[in-house]
Design a protein around this motif. Structure first.
Motif, short mmCIF file in Angstrom:
data_model
loop_
_atom_site.label_atom_id
_atom_site.label_comp_id
_atom_site.label_asym_id
_atom_site.label_seq_id
_atom_site.Cartn_x
_atom_site.Cartn_y
_atom_site.Cartn_z
N GLY A 19 0.80 -1.22 0.00
CA GLY A 19 0.00 0.00 0.00
C GLY A 19 0.83 1.26 0.00
N ASN A 20 2.12 1.12 -0.19
CA ASN A 20 2.99 2.30 -0.16
C ASN A 20 3.45 2.72 -1.55
OD1 ASN A 20 2.90 2.41 2.65
ND2 ASN A 20 4.52 0.87 2.80
N GLY A 21 2.79 2.23 -2.57
CA GLY A 21 3.21 2.56 -3.93
C GLY A 21 2.53 3.81 -4.44
N THR A 22 3.21 4.46 -5.36
CA THR A 22 2.60 5.62 -6.00
C THR A 22 2.54 5.37 -7.50
OG1 THR A 22 4.66 6.73 -6.47
CG2 THR A 22 3.71 7.09 -4.29
N SER A 23 1.81 6.22 -8.16
CA SER A 23 1.68 6.09 -9.60
C SER A 23 3.06 6.15 -10.27
CB SER A 23 0.78 7.21 -10.11
OG SER A 23 0.43 6.97 -11.43
N GLU A 24 3.93 6.93 -9.66
CA GLU A 24 5.28 7.06 -10.21
C GLU A 24 6.05 5.74 -10.17
OE1 GLU A 24 7.33 10.13 -8.14
OE2 GLU A 24 7.42 11.37 -9.94
N ASP A 25 5.72 4.92 -9.18
CA ASP A 25 6.41 3.64 -9.07
C ASP A 25 6.17 2.76 -10.30
OD1 ASP A 25 7.72 3.99 -6.70
OD2 ASP A 25 6.02 3.34 -5.48
N LEU A 26 5.00 2.93 -10.89
CA LEU A 26 4.70 2.13 -12.08
C LEU A 26 5.62 2.54 -13.23
CD1 LEU A 26 0.80 2.16 -11.90
CD2 LEU A 26 2.36 0.37 -11.11
N ASP A 27 5.86 3.86 -13.33
CA ASP A 27 6.81 4.33 -14.35
C ASP A 27 8.22 3.85 -14.01
OD1 ASP A 27 4.79 5.69 -15.67
OD2 ASP A 27 5.01 7.42 -14.35
N LEU A 28 8.51 3.91 -12.71
CA LEU A 28 9.83 3.47 -12.27
C LEU A 28 10.08 2.02 -12.65
CD1 LEU A 28 12.37 4.00 -10.41
CD2 LEU A 28 11.00 3.08 -8.55
N LEU A 29 9.06 1.17 -12.47
CA LEU A 29 9.19 -0.25 -12.81
C LEU A 29 9.47 -0.43 -14.30
CD1 LEU A 29 6.34 -1.69 -10.61
CD2 LEU A 29 8.70 -2.52 -10.60
N CYS A 30 8.74 0.32 -15.13
CA CYS A 30 8.96 0.21 -16.57
C CYS A 30 10.36 0.71 -16.92
CB CYS A 30 7.92 1.03 -17.33
SG CYS A 30 6.26 0.36 -17.17
N ASP A 31 10.78 1.73 -16.20
CA ASP A 31 12.11 2.29 -16.44
C ASP A 31 13.20 1.26 -16.11
OD1 ASP A 31 13.76 4.41 -17.13
OD2 ASP A 31 14.12 4.88 -15.03
N VAL A 32 13.07 0.63 -14.96
CA VAL A 32 14.05 -0.39 -14.58
C VAL A 32 14.04 -1.53 -15.60
CG1 VAL A 32 14.70 -2.09 -12.82
CG2 VAL A 32 13.90 0.16 -12.12
N ALA A 33 12.83 -1.95 -15.98
CA ALA A 33 12.70 -3.03 -16.97
C ALA A 33 13.41 -2.66 -18.27
CB ALA A 33 11.24 -3.35 -17.23
N ASN A 34 13.21 -1.42 -18.70
CA ASN A 34 13.85 -0.98 -19.94
C ASN A 34 15.37 -0.99 -19.83
OD1 ASN A 34 11.72 -0.58 -21.67
ND2 ASN A 34 11.26 1.44 -20.82
N GLN A 35 15.86 -0.75 -18.62
CA GLN A 35 17.31 -0.72 -18.48
C GLN A 35 17.93 -2.10 -18.33
OE1 GLN A 35 18.91 2.63 -16.11
NE2 GLN A 35 16.76 3.14 -15.88
N ILE A 36 17.10 -3.08 -18.03
CA ILE A 36 17.61 -4.47 -18.00
C ILE A 36 17.61 -5.01 -19.43
CG2 ILE A 36 17.25 -6.80 -17.15
CD1 ILE A 36 15.71 -5.63 -14.79
N GLU A 37 16.49 -4.77 -20.11
CA GLU A 37 16.28 -5.35 -21.43
C GLU A 37 17.41 -4.98 -22.39
OE1 GLU A 37 12.51 -4.31 -23.15
OE2 GLU A 37 13.01 -5.29 -25.04
N GLY A 38 18.00 -6.00 -22.98
CA GLY A 38 19.04 -5.78 -23.99
C GLY A 38 20.40 -5.43 -23.42
N ASN A 39 20.49 -5.31 -22.10
CA ASN A 39 21.78 -4.92 -21.51
C ASN A 39 22.45 -6.05 -20.74
OD1 ASN A 39 21.62 -2.29 -22.47
ND2 ASN A 39 20.35 -1.66 -20.74
N THR A 40 22.08 -7.28 -21.08
CA THR A 40 22.65 -8.42 -20.36
C THR A 40 23.23 -9.43 -21.34
OG1 THR A 40 20.47 -9.44 -20.37
CG2 THR A 40 21.08 -8.22 -18.40
N ILE A 41 24.05 -10.34 -20.81
CA ILE A 41 24.68 -11.34 -21.68
C ILE A 41 23.63 -12.26 -22.30
CG2 ILE A 41 26.16 -13.39 -21.66
CD1 ILE A 41 27.93 -11.96 -19.61
N CYS A 42 22.69 -12.71 -21.49
CA CYS A 42 21.72 -13.67 -22.02
C CYS A 42 20.32 -13.10 -21.98
CB CYS A 42 21.79 -14.99 -21.24
SG CYS A 42 20.85 -14.97 -19.70
N ALA A 43 19.36 -13.91 -22.40
CA ALA A 43 17.98 -13.44 -22.52
C ALA A 43 17.21 -13.48 -21.22
CB ALA A 43 17.26 -14.27 -23.58
N LEU A 44 17.84 -13.92 -20.12
CA LEU A 44 17.09 -13.91 -18.85
C LEU A 44 16.73 -12.49 -18.46
CD1 LEU A 44 17.37 -16.21 -15.85
CD2 LEU A 44 17.15 -13.79 -15.40
N GLY A 45 17.60 -11.55 -18.80
CA GLY A 45 17.31 -10.15 -18.52
C GLY A 45 16.03 -9.72 -19.21
N ASP A 46 15.91 -10.04 -20.49
CA ASP A 46 14.69 -9.70 -21.23
C ASP A 46 13.49 -10.43 -20.64
OD1 ASP A 46 16.53 -8.47 -22.78
OD2 ASP A 46 16.39 -9.85 -24.48
#
Lengths: 440, 157
Positions: free
Chosen positions: A365-392
């Motif tokens: 119950g401590n999340g804000t709307s911004e956290d949803l953007d933050l999650l997408c942001d973190v996801a975008n920074q994992i995707e394509g930036n790792t050795i294997c596809a587990l990141g994606d």
């Protein structure tokens, strides 16, 4: 309806019935041809890998060097650890000999003397079944030195089963090879690709269990027959493993390109209690989820699913009804990838943990709307930036679940910021950003 | 506690060695053999694996600590594993998990005082279509209900 991988023949998993139904005839036929002819046949058939990437099998085989003094290897991937995927065990149980026959043909085509069948460690029962089947095949003279005599050909190969020990990452082809070599299952940097530098630095091909099981049928009936089944660009049948809120979950073999709605409503007996569908993950937990109101006309093959923004993966269909709490589901998925990240690459090792923590914060119950953007942001920074596809694989469910079900996720968060600053990963994103950006 | 492989297991190791071109590659199956004989992987067991295969001790340790099915502490006689991943969760995996936790009085990776039970919350076991599921040692129990879980746990003597 044609069934290739799991034929409806009683006791097909016993050697006598298998032999009585043309067992090992395809291997005989194949070994009378040249390896290049086999590769060509498989290439023309259009068979695509069933392990997730849907890459052309024949093309993959053709990457193996023709002239080399090094030994070549075949790895068959039966690690099957993707949540939602449980098809390979059905092959081990119901059709072990066709898998072995496929392995023999594949070894001959790529010139491998040894094949390793990697099966996940938890599958004790199915490992025993496969080992028993392999022993029988050796006894019958279709594997090992004896096969020279049986097939009247100079070629021989061995098949060994390698038991995994509980690591999702070992389903990734390069960590699977490390695991066979007796190392931690860390993925390798590509290139070099396995066809040049695989097991012990030698040319290696890695195929999924289901892919290999298709081979004897293609050799037996010819590439034209195979290419006419199902979707033209992704021909053949696919083993769909349906789980979740359906009346008849299980593994079903259907032509590729079957309608997703048909699969759920007719084959799997519809949703429990006739409820509406909220969400479907079409290819195992790492694939982007689809909205329940956008399932009409979706076909189950690699290209059709790509068009609607998802992927075929391993054909593990997870169905969630209208009462499912998607936040709980996403937390569970995020936890899985955090747990299974091998820890080699920073974006994945850290990012998967951040995503899980942030989602749990929202749950508290401590999340804000911004956290949803933050999650997408973190996801975008994992995707394509790792050795294997587990990141994606870790990034996609988070990113697409939140984007496609934003309306639902907004209900779980408070509209405005209530967290003490600074907690934003945004501000850490790029050290190269201008200073005034950081101060905003 | 010193650890030596039994004669029978040494023969098994020899057979395993023949599957692979290097001694290091045999490390995973040999760790399984040691774990089966000893119940878990003590330091002595890992040292013995290294010496039998002629590889560095660190190779054995690094593999043992990477994979979840190798245990460096003794587990219970019945190692109960409950899956709570998505497909199981959708069909009541967490209720089963809570039930088993309550019944055994254990939490994740805990062992009962009499060493009879140990409990683990596991990731997807590949039984999604037959969810919810749990496994006891090597055996899968699928399509669980509360009653079935009671029955299974009661039958473990």
């Amino acid at each position: 309806m044609e069934r290739i991988v799991l034929p409806q023949i009683e006791n097909f998993n016993t050697i006598d019935v298998y032999l009585a139904n043309g067992g090992f005839e395809s291997a005989k036929k194949a070994l009378a041809k040249t390896p290049d002819e086999i590769i060509d046949e498989v290439k023309k058939s259009g068979l695509r890998g069933r392990g997730g990437a849907a890459f052309s099998c024949g093309l993959k085989w053709s990457f193996m060097p023709k002239t080399t003094s090094k030994p070549k290897y075949l790895c068959i991937n039966g690690d099957e650890s993707e949540p939602g995927s449980f098809k390979d065990r059905q092959i081990f149980e119901d059709n072990p000999f066709q898998l072995i026959e496929g392995a023999i043909i594949a070894c001959y085509a790529i010139g491998a003397k040894v094949a390793y069948l990697y099966i996940r460690g938890e599958y004790h029962k199915w490992i025993k079944m496969m080992q028993a089947a392999v022993d029988i095949v050796y006894e019958k003279g279709f594997l090992g030195e004896k096969m020279k005599e049986t097939f009247g050909n100079d070629f021989s190969c061995d098949l060994f089963i390698h038991k995994g020990a509980g690591a999702y990452i070992c389903g990734e082809e390069s960590s699977l090879m490390n695991s066979i070599e007796g190392l931690r299952g860390y993925p390798r940097v590509k290139p070099p690709f396995p066809a040049q530098n695989g097991l012990w630095g030698n040319p290696t091909t890695i195929n999924n269990v289901e892919t290999i099981t298709n081979i004897p049928a293609i050799i037996k009936n010819g590439w034209e027959w195979f290419s006419k089944i199902g979707a033209p660009k992704h021909p053949g049948t696919i083993l769909f493993g349906i789980s979740g809120h359906v009346n008849k979950p299980g593994v079903y073999e259907l032509p590729s390109g079957t309608l997703l709605t048909e699969l759920i409503n007719d084959v799997a007996g519809g949703v429990i209690g006739n409820k509406k569908i909220k969400c479907v993950i079409p290819g195992g937990s790492s694939m982007p989820p689809l909205r329940g109101d956008k399932l009409e006309g979706v076909k189950m093959d690699a290209d059709s699913l790509r068009e609607v923004g998802s992927a075929i993966g391993t054909g593990g269909v997870m169905v969630m009804d209208e009462d499912t709490n998607l936040l709980d589901v996403l937390i569970r998925i995020a936890h899985f990838y955090h747990h299974e990240s091998c820890g080699q690459c920073t974006p994945c090792r850290e990012g998967t943990g951040w995503m899980e923590k942030t989602l749990k914060r929202i749950k508290q119950g401590n999340g804000t709307s911004e956290d949803l953007d933050l999650l997408c942001d973190v996801a975008n920074q994992i995707e394509g930036n790792t050795i294997c596809a587990l990141g994606d694989a870790a990034a996609w469910p988070v990113k697409f679940m939140i984007t496609r079900f934003r309306d639902e996720f907004e209900q779980y968060v408070k509209p405005e910021v209530s967290m003490p600053v600074p907690n934003k990963v945004h501000s850490m994103r790029s050290t190269a950003a201008p200073l005034n950006n950081l101060q905003k | 506690m010193s650890f030596k492989f039994t004669e029978e297991n040494l023969k098994k190791i020899e057979a395993v060695r023949e599957k692979y071109p290097t001694a290091l590659a045999a490390v995973m199956p040999v760790i399984y053999i040691a774990q089966e004989q000893n119940g878990y992987l003590s330091n002595e067991a890992m040292e013995e694996i290294a010496s039998v295969l002629g590889v560095d001790k660190v190779n054995v340790l690094s593999v043992v600590t990477f994979y979840t099915m190798y245990h460096t502490k003794p587990m219970g006689k019945y190692h109960v594993q409950v899956c709570t991943n998505v497909s199981c969760m959708l069909r009541g995996g967490y209720q089963i998990w809570d039930q088993v936790k309550g019944k055994l009085g254990l939490d994740h990776m805990q062992v009962s005082e009499d060493s009879k039970f140990s409990l683990e919350e596991v990731e997807c076991m590949g039984a999604c279509g037959y969810a919810p599921m749990l496994a006891v040692n090597e055996d899968y129990f699928e399509n669980l209900t509360k009653e079935k879980v009671e029955e299974i746990l009661d039958s473990l003597k």
